[in-house]
Design a protein around this motif. Structure first.
Motif, PDB file in Angstrom:
ATOM      1  N   CYS A   1      79.815 -55.690 -18.147  1.00 32.98           N
ATOM      2  CA  CYS A   1      79.638 -54.254 -17.954  1.00 32.98           C
ATOM      3  C   CYS A   1      80.344 -53.763 -16.693  1.00 32.98           C
ATOM      4  O   CYS A   1      80.799 -52.616 -16.637  1.00 32.98           O
ATOM      5  CB  CYS A   1      78.149 -53.910 -17.895  1.00 32.98           C
ATOM      6  N   ARG A   2      80.451 -54.621 -15.684  1.00 38.87           N
ATOM      7  CA  ARG A   2      81.101 -54.236 -14.436  1.00 38.87           C
ATOM      8  C   ARG A   2      82.623 -54.318 -14.540  1.00 38.87           C
ATOM      9  O   ARG A   2      83.328 -53.528 -13.911  1.00 38.87           O
ATOM     10  CB  ARG A   2      80.612 -55.134 -13.293  1.00 38.87           C
TER      11      ARG A   2
ATOM     12  N   MET B   1      69.714 -41.937 -19.743  1.00 40.06           N
ATOM     13  CA  MET B   1      69.692 -43.043 -18.796  1.00 40.06           C
ATOM     14  C   MET B   1      71.002 -43.811 -18.743  1.00 40.06           C
ATOM     15  O   MET B   1      71.392 -44.329 -17.679  1.00 40.06           O
ATOM     16  CB  MET B   1      68.550 -44.002 -19.158  1.00 40.06           C
ATOM     17  N   MET B   2      71.713 -43.929 -19.870  1.00 40.92           N
ATOM     18  CA  MET B   2      72.860 -44.831 -19.956  1.00 40.92           C
ATOM     19  C   MET B   2      74.221 -44.155 -19.803  1.00 40.92           C
ATOM     20  O   MET B   2      75.168 -44.789 -19.350  1.00 40.92           O
ATOM     21  CB  MET B   2      72.826 -45.573 -21.297  1.00 40.92           C
ATOM     22  N   PHE B   3      74.326 -42.893 -20.190  1.00 42.09           N
ATOM     23  CA  PHE B   3      75.645 -42.268 -20.156  1.00 42.09           C
ATOM     24  C   PHE B   3      76.286 -42.255 -18.770  1.00 42.09           C
ATOM     25  O   PHE B   3      77.499 -42.455 -18.663  1.00 42.09           O
ATOM     26  CB  PHE B   3      75.555 -40.851 -20.726  1.00 42.09           C
ATOM     27  N   PRO B   4      75.520 -42.032 -17.680  1.00 43.67           N
ATOM     28  CA  PRO B   4      76.191 -42.070 -16.373  1.00 43.67           C
ATOM     29  C   PRO B   4      76.845 -43.410 -16.059  1.00 43.67           C
ATOM     30  O   PRO B   4      77.919 -43.449 -15.454  1.00 43.67           O
ATOM     31  CB  PRO B   4      75.041 -41.768 -15.399  1.00 43.67           C
ATOM     32  N   SER B   5      76.225 -44.519 -16.469  1.00 39.90           N
ATOM     33  CA  SER B   5      76.776 -45.831 -16.144  1.00 39.90           C
ATOM     34  C   SER B   5      77.827 -46.295 -17.150  1.00 39.90           C
ATOM     35  O   SER B   5      78.694 -47.101 -16.805  1.00 39.90           O
ATOM     36  CB  SER B   5      75.653 -46.870 -16.057  1.00 39.90           C
ATOM     37  N   VAL B   6      77.768 -45.796 -18.386  1.00 41.64           N
ATOM     38  CA  VAL B   6      78.743 -46.217 -19.395  1.00 41.64           C
ATOM     39  C   VAL B   6      79.974 -45.325 -19.379  1.00 41.64           C
ATOM     40  O   VAL B   6      80.989 -45.659 -19.996  1.00 41.64           O
ATOM     41  CB  VAL B   6      78.105 -46.220 -20.805  1.00 41.64           C
ATOM     42  N   ALA B   7      79.920 -44.220 -18.674  1.00 44.84           N
ATOM     43  CA  ALA B   7      81.033 -43.276 -18.655  1.00 44.84           C
ATOM     44  C   ALA B   7      82.364 -43.922 -18.254  1.00 44.84           C
ATOM     45  O   ALA B   7      83.383 -43.667 -18.907  1.00 44.84           O
ATOM     46  CB  ALA B   7      80.712 -42.100 -17.739  1.00 44.84           C
ATOM     47  N   PRO B   8      82.421 -44.764 -17.195  1.00 44.44           N
ATOM     48  CA  PRO B   8      83.714 -45.350 -16.834  1.00 44.44           C
ATOM     49  C   PRO B   8      84.336 -46.166 -17.965  1.00 44.44           C
ATOM     50  O   PRO B   8      85.547 -46.113 -18.177  1.00 44.44           O
ATOM     51  CB  PRO B   8      83.367 -46.247 -15.634  1.00 44.44           C
ATOM     52  N   VAL B   9      83.529 -46.926 -18.696  1.00 45.70           N
ATOM     53  CA  VAL B   9      84.060 -47.728 -19.797  1.00 45.70           C
ATOM     54  C   VAL B   9      84.532 -46.819 -20.929  1.00 45.70           C
ATOM     55  O   VAL B   9      85.613 -47.009 -21.491  1.00 45.70           O
ATOM     56  CB  VAL B   9      82.995 -48.717 -20.309  1.00 45.70           C
ATOM     57  N   ALA B  10      83.717 -45.834 -21.272  1.00 47.69           N
ATOM     58  CA  ALA B  10      84.081 -44.926 -22.358  1.00 47.69           C
ATOM     59  C   ALA B  10      85.368 -44.172 -22.026  1.00 47.69           C
ATOM     60  O   ALA B  10      86.242 -44.016 -22.891  1.00 47.69           O
ATOM     61  CB  ALA B  10      82.940 -43.943 -22.611  1.00 47.69           C
ATOM     62  N   LEU B  11      85.514 -43.753 -20.776  1.00 51.45           N
ATOM     63  CA  LEU B  11      86.702 -42.991 -20.402  1.00 51.45           C
ATOM     64  C   LEU B  11      87.931 -43.886 -20.309  1.00 51.45           C
ATOM     65  O   LEU B  11      89.046 -43.450 -20.608  1.00 51.45           O
ATOM     66  CB  LEU B  11      86.459 -42.277 -19.078  1.00 51.45           C
ATOM     67  N   THR B  12      87.731 -45.148 -19.906  1.00 46.94           N
ATOM     68  CA  THR B  12      88.851 -46.090 -19.903  1.00 46.94           C
ATOM     69  C   THR B  12      89.362 -46.309 -21.319  1.00 46.94           C
ATOM     70  O   THR B  12      90.569 -46.332 -21.572  1.00 46.94           O
ATOM     71  CB  THR B  12      88.423 -47.433 -19.287  1.00 46.94           C
ATOM     72  N   TRP B  13      88.438 -46.472 -22.257  1.00 43.10           N
ATOM     73  CA  TRP B  13      88.835 -46.627 -23.652  1.00 43.10           C
ATOM     74  C   TRP B  13      89.474 -45.339 -24.166  1.00 43.10           C
ATOM     75  O   TRP B  13      90.450 -45.382 -24.916  1.00 43.10           O
ATOM     76  CB  TRP B  13      87.635 -47.010 -24.496  1.00 43.10           C
TER      77      TRP B  13
ATOM     78  N   ALA C   1      89.032 -35.515 -15.834  1.00 43.91           N
ATOM     79  CA  ALA C   1      87.973 -34.758 -15.161  1.00 43.91           C
ATOM     80  C   ALA C   1      87.123 -34.003 -16.175  1.00 43.91           C
ATOM     81  O   ALA C   1      85.888 -33.939 -16.049  1.00 43.91           O
ATOM     82  CB  ALA C   1      88.592 -33.789 -14.156  1.00 43.91           C
ATOM     83  N   PHE C   2      87.769 -33.462 -17.194  1.00 42.12           N
ATOM     84  CA  PHE C   2      87.021 -32.749 -18.226  1.00 42.12           C
ATOM     85  C   PHE C   2      86.091 -33.707 -18.975  1.00 42.12           C
ATOM     86  O   PHE C   2      84.943 -33.364 -19.271  1.00 42.12           O
ATOM     87  CB  PHE C   2      88.001 -32.087 -19.203  1.00 42.12           C
ATOM     88  N   ALA C   3      86.592 -34.915 -19.275  1.00 43.30           N
ATOM     89  CA  ALA C   3      85.763 -35.890 -19.982  1.00 43.30           C
ATOM     90  C   ALA C   3      84.548 -36.299 -19.152  1.00 43.30           C
ATOM     91  O   ALA C   3      83.439 -36.423 -19.677  1.00 43.30           O
ATOM     92  CB  ALA C   3      86.599 -37.124 -20.341  1.00 43.30           C
TER      93      ALA C   3
END
Length: 275
Positions: free
Chosen positions: A166-167, A73-85, A24-26
């Protein structure tokens, strides 16, 4: 002998609760960074307005502004991948400082690819800006061409491949663990960024006719990118957006108000209709 159920039941694991808090913090950190980037972009756009070309910016300044735009523009959509990693990093690197540093490398590699694409965007904007200044009537053809390319790409196989990655990036993330540890996180971010550019470059092209500093256009594209990647019907939505771009390609030949990024400030909009 009577068994004690409490003795058999697994205890609560504070580590799992801590992981949820960290996750949640991330999310909050990435959202805050994206929000800050939007504030900076909006403030800069108010000072610059919407004009053709690079609006007098040299390459370093443009790339700096482009980088802030991509974060917004991109951080909201890339957040799930970044947080999974980042969660996979957490299993290997228990130290918080190491996790933060490695996650920052991932984000740095991702943004490095978009910065490289920014060089292409700068060249395209410089070329179209010069062409429109010399031949204002060419703006409608440039705009129609940009919408046409963007619309057709939404239906292409490369778009499908990159959007699929990406999905659902888990397969690639598992493969990334086989990379050599040295600058692995930077490479992972760059690799995912390349797929992201492959998925979204067509959407970025429409900023040429709409204006690279057009806040409404940027916000709309950010929503499109987010929905494409995270909604269950994202691939269908992507093709709907492609069809809309094809319609705009036709309308822009007759409606110059659709091309604010290709109209010189000293020229009336009716000049866009002059053959």
């Amino acid at each position: 002998m009577r068994l004690d159920r409490k003795a058999l039941s697994p205890p609560l694991r504070p580590a799992n609760l801590l992981s949820a808090r960290q996750l949640a913090f991330a999310w909050s950190v990435m959202a805050a960074i994206a929000l800050l980037a939007w504030v900076l972009v909006v403030g800069q756009a108010r000072d610059m307005g919407v004009e053709p070309g690079t609006m007098g910016m040299d390459v370093p300044l443009f790339l700096l502004l482009w980088l802030v735009m991509m974060i917004a523009m991109m951080f909201p959509s890339v957040a799930p991948v970044a947080l999974t990693w980042a969660r996979s990093i957490g299993r290997q690197s228990p130290t918080r400082g190491v996790r933060v540093a490695r996650t920052a490398q991932f984000a740095g590699g991702y943004l490095l690819v978009w910065t490289a694409f920014g060089l292409i965007a700068y060249g395209l904007l410089a070329w179209t800006g010069t062409l429109v200044d010399e031949h204002p009537g060419a703006g409608r053809w440039i705009g129609a061409g940009a919408f046409l390319v963007a619309g057709l790409y939404q239906f292409g196989s490369w778009k499908e491949i990159c959007l699929r990655h990406c999905r659902s990036p888990m397969g690639q993330l598992v493969r990334y663990t086989g990379f050599r540890p040295r600058v692995r996180d930077l490479r992972v971010g760059a690799h995912h960024g390349a797929y992201c550019v492959g998925c979204c470059w067509g959407l970025m092209v429409v900023l040429v006719p709409l204006g690279v500093m057009n806040i409404l256009a940027m916000a709309a594209l950010a929503v499109v990118i987010f929905v494409e990647k995270l909604w269950r019907l994202g691939p269908v939505f992507s093709q709907v957006v492609g069809a809309a771009f094809l319609v705009l390609a036709v309308l822009s030949l007759f409606q110059p108000w659709l091309l604010p990024g290709l109209i010189p400030p000293e020229s009336p909009m009716t000049e866009m209709l002059t053959p």
